[in-house]
Structures are given as C-alpha cells and as structure tokens.
Scaffold this motif. Sequence first.
Motif, PDB file in Angstrom:
ATOM      1  N   GLY A  78      41.266  38.025  42.459  1.00  0.00           N
ATOM      2  CA  GLY A  78      40.022  38.770  42.566  1.00  0.00           C
ATOM      3  C   GLY A  78      39.151  38.649  41.336  1.00  0.00           C
ATOM      4  N   LYS A 133      38.606  41.595  48.037  1.00  0.00           N
ATOM      5  CA  LYS A 133      37.968  41.985  46.770  1.00  0.00           C
ATOM      6  C   LYS A 133      37.964  43.516  46.625  1.00  0.00           C
ATOM      7  CE  LYS A 133      35.493  39.296  44.493  1.00  0.00           C
ATOM      8  NZ  LYS A 133      35.615  38.555  43.262  1.00  0.00           N
ATOM      9  N   ALA A 138      37.888  44.354  42.698  1.00  0.00           N
ATOM     10  CA  ALA A 138      37.047  43.365  41.992  1.00  0.00           C
ATOM     11  C   ALA A 138      35.587  43.543  42.391  1.00  0.00           C
ATOM     12  CB  ALA A 138      37.515  41.954  42.330  1.00  0.00           C
TER      13      ALA A 138
END
Length: 138
Positions: A78, A133, A138
């Motif tokens: 990520g 993600k 992230a």
Amino acid sequence: MHIEKNTFSLIEIPKIIDEKGRGNLSVIEKDGVPFDIKRVYYLYDVPSDAYRGGHAHKEQLELLIALSGSFEVVLDNGFEKKKVMLNKPNIGLLIPTGVWRELENFSSGSVCLVLASDVFNENDYIRNYSDFKLFVGA
C-alpha cells in the motif's frame, strides 16, 4: 515464528543433494512453514504475457514456490512495491496478510506451488485495489 503484517520474507527449504547424482530432494515439514497448511494448489500453463493474483488477503498467509521455471511476484503493502523473482524450488516466498500480490512473467513450463494457511474463503480476499488501500490505511 512471528510474522509481521505487511512484510514478506524468503524461506529456504531444505535441499538434500544426492551424492550419486540422481537429483535433489526438498522436504517441507511442519517446522519449515510458519503456519499450519490447510490448502495446497498450483498454477501451471500460464502464458508468459498473463498475470495471476491481483488480490490481497485479510487473514490468510501463503508460501509461494517456483517448482519449475520462473516467475516474478510484485508485492505491494500500500505504500511501496517490490518485485521478487522466484526461480529455485528450494526457496519459498512467504506473503503475510495485507499484501497485494501479482504474479507475472511466467517462463515456459513454470509451476507455482502455493501453500495456504486456510481453506478457500471468498470473504478473506480483497480483490479491488481501492478497497485494499483502505484496508491498509494507505
């Protein structure tokens, strides 16, 4: 063995070399894999321009081994991506939870063995990169 989330490692599988030149033997036993193996599958006849994977797992751990030939594994936590070439049948790539993986550049005749810590469970898969993600923050 403690496995850190979002990291991967290479695991050397014991190789027994036959002194008479009849080939090598590698053994995977309970102590050689840092999880109980609940599922085994393998990929083969993958065209060189195709890719496999394209997902991450929430809970499942996997150990990938190139039994024959070679292929590359793109690992993404990520935040950064790394590419690992697998081309030795006595080296396994341990992929923990929270790591997106894509397998690519399969050589002719390559076979990828996967040892998994759990049986198939669709709910454990993250198949959408945007969802991944979010999962890893992230």
